[in-house]
Design an enzyme around this catalytic site. Structure first.
Site, mmCIF file in Angstrom:
data_model
loop_
_atom_site.group_PDB
_atom_site.id
_atom_site.type_symbol
_atom_site.label_atom_id
_atom_site.label_comp_id
_atom_site.label_asym_id
_atom_site.label_seq_id
_atom_site.Cartn_x
_atom_site.Cartn_y
_atom_site.Cartn_z
ATOM 1 N N SER A 250 -7.262 -14.351 -28.697
ATOM 2 C CA SER A 250 -7.738 -13.045 -28.253
ATOM 3 C C SER A 250 -7.711 -12.063 -29.423
ATOM 4 O O SER A 250 -7.245 -12.381 -30.506
ATOM 5 C CB SER A 250 -6.868 -12.521 -27.121
ATOM 6 O OG SER A 250 -5.640 -12.082 -27.659
ATOM 7 N N LYS A 251 -8.210 -10.871 -29.136
ATOM 8 C CA LYS A 251 -8.307 -9.827 -30.153
ATOM 9 C C LYS A 251 -6.970 -9.549 -30.843
ATOM 10 O O LYS A 251 -6.939 -9.079 -31.974
ATOM 11 C CB LYS A 251 -8.774 -8.518 -29.495
ATOM 12 C CG LYS A 251 -10.210 -8.514 -29.064
ATOM 13 C CD LYS A 251 -11.127 -8.528 -30.242
ATOM 14 C CE LYS A 251 -11.497 -7.115 -30.677
ATOM 15 N NZ LYS A 251 -12.390 -7.172 -31.829
ATOM 16 N N ARG A 252 -5.885 -9.806 -30.119
ATOM 17 C CA ARG A 252 -4.571 -9.507 -30.695
ATOM 18 C C ARG A 252 -4.365 -10.229 -32.031
ATOM 19 O O ARG A 252 -3.646 -9.760 -32.892
ATOM 20 C CB ARG A 252 -3.465 -9.925 -29.720
ATOM 21 C CG ARG A 252 -2.905 -8.759 -28.944
ATOM 22 C CD ARG A 252 -1.736 -9.181 -28.098
ATOM 23 N NE ARG A 252 -2.009 -10.427 -27.387
ATOM 24 C CZ ARG A 252 -1.193 -11.462 -27.383
ATOM 25 N NH1 ARG A 252 -0.071 -11.430 -28.062
ATOM 26 N NH2 ARG A 252 -1.482 -12.544 -26.691
ATOM 27 N N GLY A 254 -6.470 -10.555 -34.283
ATOM 28 C CA GLY A 254 -7.384 -10.035 -35.295
ATOM 29 C C GLY A 254 -8.806 -10.400 -34.934
ATOM 30 O O GLY A 254 -9.130 -10.594 -33.767
ATOM 31 N N GLU A 260 -17.156 -9.526 -36.859
ATOM 32 C CA GLU A 260 -15.942 -8.992 -37.507
ATOM 33 C C GLU A 260 -15.517 -9.870 -38.679
ATOM 34 O O GLU A 260 -15.046 -9.370 -39.693
ATOM 35 C CB GLU A 260 -14.786 -8.948 -36.505
ATOM 36 C CG GLU A 260 -14.922 -7.892 -35.443
ATOM 37 C CD GLU A 260 -13.917 -8.119 -34.314
ATOM 38 O OE1 GLU A 260 -13.222 -7.164 -33.961
ATOM 39 O OE2 GLU A 260 -13.816 -9.254 -33.799
#
Ligand code: GLU
Length: 495
Positions: A250-252, A254, A260
């Site tokens: 997940s985004k956690r 990075g 991105e």
């Protein structure tokens, strides 16, 4: 034999690494077998799909170097390739299922079915939905459909469903595990399982390669193939990509979207290499493979069925390796957008010698860099050092008589034009050593500090001639030479 494969993203968000990996594997298999890759946009979820996402997904795939042979933008013999443009076809096949008794109308809403499921769960029983009109004749079914507001449900037979997954072997469900599922909703729109079967059949797909999260869908799709008397494709479900703590990526952790990762200064070939190595190892020791090399050796049947971990350090390492494989001109081209972002506009391609100089500078500054962003920052510092920063870093040089003498002597050699190739620089080093008595670190440390403000960096015998040549080329942006840097470090020049 060339196989037909497809990548079928839903344009409900950006392309993330999991989907990029699926796209890449499909592409590699298509290329490896001399087959074709179909790009299909699964946009039947009107609320969550949008054109902007579709454009971004296509652009990200193109950036990765994944090319498709048929798709919404280029057409092809089995189009249209956007599900929203295929609705008539779904209706036609739904009618066929009703006529053959495989589908029936159902007026119960999803909420009602869900509450039945909850009730059954509370009572400790298992739940398998079967609609009230399951056993009506085709004519009765049509009459009910005429009333409007009915979804169509597939009449799941009481049989086991078996299929072969290329990585897991035979798998499936035993009879009774699934209830009658919706094929078209009350508004006529198709569900994912229904549309995907029709499309994969119509588009002559031989092999479906997709994420393991779709594994529970496959038995439903197999049932539809059987009811429609169509031959199902082969299936490969790719294991998941997990974060280092083995939780869902997940985004956690990075950056997880391709956009991105690109903005973080990663090369597309490095990202492809990284994604290909998830759960798969090349036949020989060398892990650094460019797309054409991957295409030649990649073997989807050798993928480990275990989940793999998204290891950012590995991605960065691979990126450093791919950066080092680029020619100086290529490296400069790739880093240019990041330089522009850092406020540096380089001369256009017409200016041969100037660009050559910047390319050589990129190679020298980039030694060991793992991201283009890091290379851009280093190159920027080399091209336009901050005079304030340089002055501050050189207090120890200014306070030390021997160090001042050393750098002063190099500033003289620079002004006399005696440092613009390696040999001349080495001669200058000998002279300065004799004149000042400084040697080793006492000679090289002040010199490096005075020209760069740092105590480590590229080899001086390469860096110093490069700066001297750059200063004489009158580049745009201007590159200060050794004498000017030393003057600034010593505070002899301020404006
Ligand atoms: N549209 C589906 C997704 O994005 C792909 C389903 C499939 O590959 O069958 O997850």
């Amino acid at each position: 034999m060339g196989q037909r494969l497809r990548f079928a993203p839903s344009p409900t968000g950006l392309l993330h690494v999991g989907n990029a990996r699926t796209a890449l594997v499909n592409w590699l298999v298509a290329r490896h077998t001399g087959g074709s890759l179909v790009l299909r946009i699964e946009d039947t979820d009107v609320e969550r799909s949008d054109e902007e996402n579709e454009r971004a997904i296509l652009a990200d795939l193109a950036w990765l170097g994944i090319e498709w042979d048929e798709g919404p933008d280029i057409g092809g013999p089995y189009g249209p390739y956007r599900q929203s443009e295929r609705l008539d076809r779904y209706t036609e096949v739904a009618d066929r299922l009703v006529a053959s008794g495989w589908a029936y109308p159902c007026f119960q809403t999803a909420e009602q079915v869900e509450s039945l499921r909850q009730q059954a769960r509370q009572g400790g029983g298992s739940f398998r939905f079967r609609g009230e009109h399951r056993d009506v004749s085709a004519d009765e079914a049509r009459a009910l459909i005429e009333q409007g507001g009915a979804a169509l449900r597939f009449k799941v037979p009481d049989t086991d469903v078996r299929f072969v997954d290329d990585l897991r072997g035979e798998t499936g469900l035993v009879a009774g595990e699934i209830g009658d599922f919706v094929v078209t909703r009350a508004d006529g729109s198709p569900t994912y399982n229904f549309a995907v079967v029709i499309d994969d059949h119509d588009m002559r797909i031989d092999r479906v390669v997709r994420g393991e999260d779709h594994l529970p869908n496959t038995p439903r799709q197999i049932l539809l193939y059987e009811a429609l008397e169509w031959q199902p494709p082969a299936f490969t479900h790719l294991p998941l990509i997990l974060s280092p703590d083995r939780s869902r990526l997940s985004k956690r952790q990075g950056a997880t979207s391709v956009a991105e990762i690109r903005e973080g200064g990663v090369l597309p070939e490095a990202l492809c290499n990284f994604l290909a190595l998830l759960g798969w190892s090349p036949p020989d020791e060398n892990e650094v493979l460019r797309p054409a090399e991957l295409e030649a050796v990649y073997d989807v049947s050798k993928i480990s069925a275990a989940n793999s971990v998204f290891d950012l350090t590995k991605l960065e390492w691979l990126n450093g390796q791919h950066m080092a494989l680029l020619s100086p001109g290529d490296l400069l081209d790739r880093v240019t957008p990041f330089l522009v972002e850092a406020g540096i506009e380089l001369p256009g391609p017409g200016l041969g010698r100037e660009r050559e100089w910047f390319a050589a500078a990129a190679v020298l500054a980039g030694g060991g860099a793992r991201r283009l962003t890091e290379l851009a920052a280093r190159l920027r510092e080399l091209i336009c050092p901050s005079w304030g920063g340089l002055f501050e870093a050189n207090a120890e040089v200014r306070d030390d008589e021997e160090a001042r003498a050393v750098v002063g002597a190099f500033a003289e050699s620079s002004r006399a034009g005696e440092l613009d190739n390696e040999e001349a620089y080495l001669d200058a080093v000998s002279r300065v050593r004799e004149a000042t008595g400084a040697a080793g670190r006492r000679l090289f440390h002040p010199l490096r500090l005075a020209i760069s403000g740092r105590d480590s960096g590229p080899e001086l015998k390469q860096l110093i001639p490069l700066l001297e040549v750059g200063a004489r080329l009158a580049l745009e942006p201007a590159v200060p030479g050794v004498a000017e840097r030393i003057d600034r470090a010593l505070g002899l020049r301020r404006s």
